[in-house]
Design a protein around this motif. Structure first.
Motif, PDB file in Angstrom:
ATOM      1  N   THR A   1       0.826  -1.212   0.000  1.00 47.94           N
ATOM      2  CA  THR A   1       0.000   0.000   0.000  1.00 47.94           C
ATOM      3  C   THR A   1       0.858   1.260   0.000  1.00 47.94           C
ATOM      4  OG1 THR A   1      -0.250  -0.002   2.428  1.00 47.94           O
ATOM      5  CG2 THR A   1      -1.912  -1.180   1.126  1.00 47.94           C
TER       6      THR A   1
ATOM      7  N   ALA B   1       1.104   3.978  -3.131  1.00 49.48           N
ATOM      8  CA  ALA B   1       0.939   5.408  -2.883  1.00 49.48           C
ATOM      9  C   ALA B   1       2.126   6.191  -3.444  1.00 49.48           C
ATOM     10  CB  ALA B   1       0.801   5.665  -1.384  1.00 49.48           C
TER      11      ALA B   1
ATOM     12  N   GLU C   1      -7.349   1.649  -6.193  1.00 53.24           N
ATOM     13  CA  GLU C   1      -7.705   2.742  -5.295  1.00 53.24           C
ATOM     14  C   GLU C   1      -7.084   4.058  -5.739  1.00 53.24           C
ATOM     15  OE1 GLU C   1      -9.461   4.764  -2.138  1.00 53.24           O
ATOM     16  OE2 GLU C   1      -9.906   2.786  -2.992  1.00 53.24           O
ATOM     17  N   VAL C   2      -5.937   3.988  -6.441  1.00 54.44           N
ATOM     18  CA  VAL C   2      -5.304   5.225  -6.926  1.00 54.44           C
ATOM     19  C   VAL C   2      -5.537   5.412  -8.423  1.00 54.44           C
ATOM     20  CG1 VAL C   2      -3.569   5.279  -5.103  1.00 54.44           C
ATOM     21  CG2 VAL C   2      -3.067   4.069  -7.247  1.00 54.44           C
TER      22      VAL C   2
ATOM     23  N   ALA D   1      -8.310  -0.494   0.724  1.00 53.20           N
ATOM     24  CA  ALA D   1      -8.544   0.901   0.366  1.00 53.20           C
ATOM     25  C   ALA D   1      -8.197   1.831   1.518  1.00 53.20           C
ATOM     26  CB  ALA D   1     -10.008   1.089  -0.048  1.00 53.20           C
ATOM     27  N   ALA D   2      -8.545   1.457   2.749  1.00 53.07           N
ATOM     28  CA  ALA D   2      -8.237   2.303   3.907  1.00 53.07           C
ATOM     29  C   ALA D   2      -6.736   2.448   4.085  1.00 53.07           C
ATOM     30  CB  ALA D   2      -8.871   1.711   5.168  1.00 53.07           C
TER      31      ALA D   2
ATOM     32  N   ARG E   1      -5.400   4.779   1.254  1.00 51.84           N
ATOM     33  CA  ARG E   1      -5.750   6.182   1.521  1.00 51.84           C
ATOM     34  C   ARG E   1      -4.859   6.780   2.608  1.00 51.84           C
ATOM     35  NH1 ARG E   1     -11.134   4.181   0.934  1.00 51.84           N
ATOM     36  NH2 ARG E   1     -11.354   4.076   3.202  1.00 51.84           N
ATOM     37  N   HIS E   2      -4.597   6.006   3.632  1.00 53.14           N
ATOM     38  CA  HIS E   2      -3.733   6.459   4.705  1.00 53.14           C
ATOM     39  C   HIS E   2      -2.328   6.783   4.180  1.00 53.14           C
ATOM     40  CE1 HIS E   2      -1.802   6.511   8.715  1.00 53.14           C
ATOM     41  NE2 HIS E   2      -0.849   5.807   8.142  1.00 53.14           N
TER      42      HIS E   2
ATOM     43  N   VAL F   1      -1.452   7.399   1.022  1.00 56.91           N
ATOM     44  CA  VAL F   1      -1.508   8.538   0.092  1.00 56.91           C
ATOM     45  C   VAL F   1      -1.504   9.850   0.874  1.00 56.91           C
ATOM     46  CG1 VAL F   1      -2.998   9.755  -1.536  1.00 56.91           C
ATOM     47  CG2 VAL F   1      -2.616   7.297  -1.795  1.00 56.91           C
ATOM     48  N   GLU F   2      -2.302   9.908   1.929  1.00 53.73           N
ATOM     49  CA  GLU F   2      -2.349  11.115   2.764  1.00 53.73           C
ATOM     50  C   GLU F   2      -1.012  11.378   3.433  1.00 53.73           C
ATOM     51  OE1 GLU F   2      -5.550  10.404   5.426  1.00 53.73           O
ATOM     52  OE2 GLU F   2      -7.103  10.519   3.862  1.00 53.73           O
TER      53      GLU F   2
END
Length: 321
Positions: free
Chosen positions: A194, A198, A261-262, A310-311, A314-315, A317-318
């Motif tokens: 993940t 990202a 997800e991206v 996905a969670a 997202r974490h 990526v942020e």
């Protein structure tokens, strides 16, 4: 107010469990190996509702002395070596902390119970204890069949819990299948994926290097699995419980969901395979049957495989942004 002791509170599971126990009104104590290290933000945020102590499983006496000092009603043993891959580099050390230390803790709790103390133990076991189960869904009755030093050490602890339960200790062994979250350390393949995805999406990397993409695992959401631990501790009767979703996905599936997800569908050119990252021995498929846990304790998973991945993406990526 119940007093709970969570070993390995600084880990993924320990943090979620501590938060859940504090929310339930328990007095919570947790162990770490290095008390000088900064606590993760989610634990620091608990303030004085979490009391942190040092305990090194390589010295079982440090943990048993802490039990005597804290006098917990509930002990959740989550500490230990957590990497299957790394266990091949240190099989003796893995056996010491994941096997021998648990036996020492069980014996100490049994002696305290004989002296009138009321204490319940929940041991974090693993689906790796049953990794050689011929591809069938693992139940509590499946034959113990580890294929790695990590699995063998966990098997020692798992079977020891059963022996001390037979001697009257309220001891439960939770057979945890793979469970992930954004708090998973980056040395684990799921978080490596993940975070790598990202980085690629952000233009900071151009490829992701992995080992065998064709292993299949039963992946779930870590907070759901710590909820199962709390349920087992409060159950009238102790027992063994498989904690799993019952659905297997390949590592290739996980990579695909992460890239989706991206917004990247054509991901295969971005992924390379390194034979050096393939484990010496590994179960191709490992999936669990949590029927007993669902029927007896009312547990159910709340986050899907896709939602979990996905969670995590997202974490990450942020975090990079």
């Amino acid at each position: 107010m119940a007093v709970a002791l969570v070993t390995g509170v600084g880990g993924q599971d320990g943090g979620y469990l501590a938060e859940q126990l504090v929310a339930a009104g328990h007095e919570v104590h947790g162990t770490v190996t290095d008390p000088g290290a900064a606590l993760p933000a989610h634990l620091a945020g608990l303030g004085d509702r979490l009391r942190v102590h040092r305990a090194d499983l390589r010295d079982p006496g440090s943990l048993t002395s802490l039990v005597d000092a804290v006098e917990p009603d509930r002990v959740f043993n989550l500490a230990g070596a957590s990497s299957v891959a790394a266990s091949w580099s240190d099989p003796v050390g893995t056996l010491d902390v994941n096997g021998r230390a648990v036996v020492a803790l069980l014996e100490h709790l049994h002696r305290r119970a004989d002296q009138g103390a009321t204490v319940r133990l929940v041991q974090a076991s693993s689906g790796e204890v049953f990794a050689g189960a011929a591809g069938e869904p693992v139940t509590e009755e499946s034959p113990v069949s580890p294929v790695s030093p990590y699995g063998a050490a966990k098997a020692v602890a798992h079977q020891s819990v059963g022996m001390y339960r037979a001697r009257g200790l309220h001891a439960s062994s939770l057979v945890l299948f793979n469970h992930e979250s954004p708090r998973r350390p980056e040395r684990f393949v799921t978080r490596k994926i993940t975070r790598g995805v990202a980085a690629i999406a952000a233009g900071r990397a151009d490829r992701l290097v992995l080992g065998n993409l064709d292993v299949w695992r039963d992946w779930g959401w870590a907070p759901d699995y710590t909820t199962a631990m709390a349920l087992a501790a409060e159950a009238d009767e102790p027992g063994d419980y498989v904690v799993a979703t019952g659905q297997a996905h390949s590592l290739r599936d996980l990579v695909a969901v992460a890239f989706a997800e991206v917004g990247i569908d054509d991901w295969e050119p971005l992924v390379a395979s390194d034979p050096a990252l393939v484990r010496p021995a590994d179960a191709e498929v490992l999936v669990g049957d949590s029927t007993r846990l669902r029927e007896r304790l009312g547990w159910t998973p709340t986050v899907t495989f896709e939602g979990m991945v996905a969670a995590m993406v997202r974490h990450d990526v942020e975090g990079l942004s």
